[in-house]
Write an enzyme that holds these catalytic residues in place. Structure first.
Site, PDB file in Angstrom:
ATOM      1  N   ASP A  83      16.057  97.648  55.675  1.00  0.00           N
ATOM      2  CA  ASP A  83      17.472  97.688  56.049  1.00  0.00           C
ATOM      3  C   ASP A  83      18.718  98.174  55.400  1.00  0.00           C
ATOM      4  O   ASP A  83      18.348  97.042  54.288  1.00  0.00           O
ATOM      5  CB  ASP A  83      17.944  96.712  58.145  1.00  0.00           C
ATOM      6  CG  ASP A  83      18.090  95.426  57.248  1.00  0.00           C
ATOM      7  OD1 ASP A  83      17.182  95.364  56.557  1.00  0.00           O
ATOM      8  OD2 ASP A  83      18.907  94.779  57.807  1.00  0.00           O
ATOM      9  N   GLU A 137      16.996  93.165  58.430  1.00  0.00           N
ATOM     10  CA  GLU A 137      16.609  91.596  57.783  1.00  0.00           C
ATOM     11  C   GLU A 137      18.612  90.593  58.040  1.00  0.00           C
ATOM     12  O   GLU A 137      18.757  89.871  57.963  1.00  0.00           O
ATOM     13  CB  GLU A 137      16.593  91.545  56.112  1.00  0.00           C
ATOM     14  CG  GLU A 137      16.950  90.220  55.809  1.00  0.00           C
ATOM     15  CD  GLU A 137      18.216  89.995  55.534  1.00  0.00           C
ATOM     16  OE1 GLU A 137      18.145  88.412  55.196  1.00  0.00           O
ATOM     17  OE2 GLU A 137      19.068  90.642  55.135  1.00  0.00           O
TER      18      GLU A 137
HETATM   19 NI    NI Z   1      20.075  91.408  51.255  1.00  0.00          NI
END
Ligand code: NI
Length: 387
Positions: free
Chosen positions: A79, A137
């Site tokens: 991401d 994440e």
């Molecule tokens: Ni990172």
């Protein structure tokens, strides 16, 4: 090792090209649609049969040698951040409001480079490699989503490894530390309801803005007065919205932030701690509140055996003197959720350059030389455990 060298050399420019493609199409948490499609397509091209839609937009692929041996997992996050890139790079973000300023494009490319090299040497390996391309994440939700989707039930794992490019360490250095590396984190949002009114008549109102400032102060005193001073603790209020005009007392204030600790017990008690403090302040001022809490993820604690495996592998990738023990950070990582379930280690790949910028800076430029180090380290770990 010679076999690896040849394939690592051949994968070097390819990995950088993949990274540049991903860098231009950043997507934020759980929206990694183009990124996941690119990952799956690339894996197909390398002879893998990837699973897609794992925990939303995640992708997983197995290299099964058909010979008995351990299952070694490598994980990359995919991401991007919700921000505008200012790097000026020719392959900068083409998606307004999204940018790879945490290097997850590099991590994804490094894992694809790993997939390429290991596929080329699969006849020399025994066991399995699980390649995990994780969404989200940055919001600490992707690992949880993939695990809830049965990732480890379908693929029982013996070891797990993850990497992050780390500008705080010089390029060419590998940072590995057994034990505490990254903090447990949680998120909170607080809405305070008072009674709005005229700025000249505070006695007729309950000033939610003023109560909010007291809440901010009280939250800071958790870190300075309640937490054990020998245990690092952070409470950050990153957002505070209240008020509309100079002569109006605000009836509502909204604030939110994040907490960090290495102590799992403290991490698990944050919701109660926050609630007690906020309730005390609001009660004393006649305000009410709503607290929304998300537990985030536990601390990244590197398993000593897994850390030794990484250190030994790293010493064959960079000079032994370049393998260092990094300072722990209060930054968090949901890689910890895999480590809760299996032996694992998280590695910092040095990415610091003269005049460089920190992670999440809009103008950060990652040195692409670091990618080869990440790929080589993954491959060397796999080689040491499976060859
Ligand atoms: Ni990172």
């Amino acid at each position: 090792m010679d076999a690896l060298h040849k394939h690592l050399d051949e994968a070097r420019d390819w990995t950088i090209a993949v990274r540049r493609h991903l860098h231009a199409i950043p997507e934020v948490a759980f929206q990694e649609v183009k990124t996941a499609a690119c990952v799956a397509e690339t894996l197909h091209g390398l002879g893998y049969a990837p699973e897609t839609g794992v925990g939303g937009t995640g992708v997983a692929a197995v290299l099964d040698t058909g010979r008995p041996g351990p299952c070694v997992m490598f994980r990359a996050d995919m991401d991007a951040l919700p921000m505008q890139e200012e790097s000026g790079l020719p392959f900068a973000s083409t998606h307004p409001g999204a940018a790879h300023c945490c290097g997850h494009d590099c991590h994804t490319a490094m894992l694809l480079g790993t997939a390429r090299v290991l596929a080329a040497v699969r006849d020399r390996l025994a066991g399995k490699v699980l390649l995990v391309f994780q969404p989200a994440e940055e919001v600490a939700g992707g690992a949880q989503a993939m695990l809830e989707h049965g990732l480890f039930e379908r693929h029982p794992v013996d070891w797990c490894f993850g990497q992050h490019l780390w500008p705080a360490l010089p390029l060419g250095v590998v940072g590995m530390k057994p034990g505490n590396l990254m903090a447990a984190m949680s998120w909170f949002e607080i809405a305070i309801n008072g009674k709005g009114g005229h700025g000249a008549m505070p006695h007729l109102c309950v000033d939610a803005l003023e109560v909010g400032t007291q809440v901010v102060g009280a939250l800071q005193r958790i870190a300075s007065r309640q937490a054990n001073p020998l245990q690092p603790t952070v409470v950050t209020v990153g957002r505070f919205h209240a008020g509309t005009a100079l002569n109006i007392i605000s009836g509502r204030a909204e604030l939110g932030g994040t907490t960090r600790t290495f102590d799992t017990g403290v991490w698990k008690s944050w919701e109660k701690t926050l609630d007690t403090v906020v309730r005390g302040v609001c009660d004393s001022m006649g305000a009410t509140y709503e607290l929304a809490f998300r537990p985030g993820c536990p601390p990244v604690i590197n398993h000593p055996e897994a850390a030794d495996i990484v250190r030994a592998a790293a010493a064959k990738v960079v000079a032994e003197a370049q393998v260092v023990e990094p300072e722990p950070t209060m930054g968090g990582e949901d890689f910890s959720l895999y480590q809760e379930r299996t032996r694992g280690a998280f590695t910092f790949i040095g990415a610091g350059v003269e005049g460089g910028r920190p992670l999440h800076n809009p103008a950060i430029v990652f040195p692409e030389e670091a990618l080869a180090t990440g790929v080589a380290l993954n491959c060397r770990i796999a080689w040491d455990l499976l060859a």
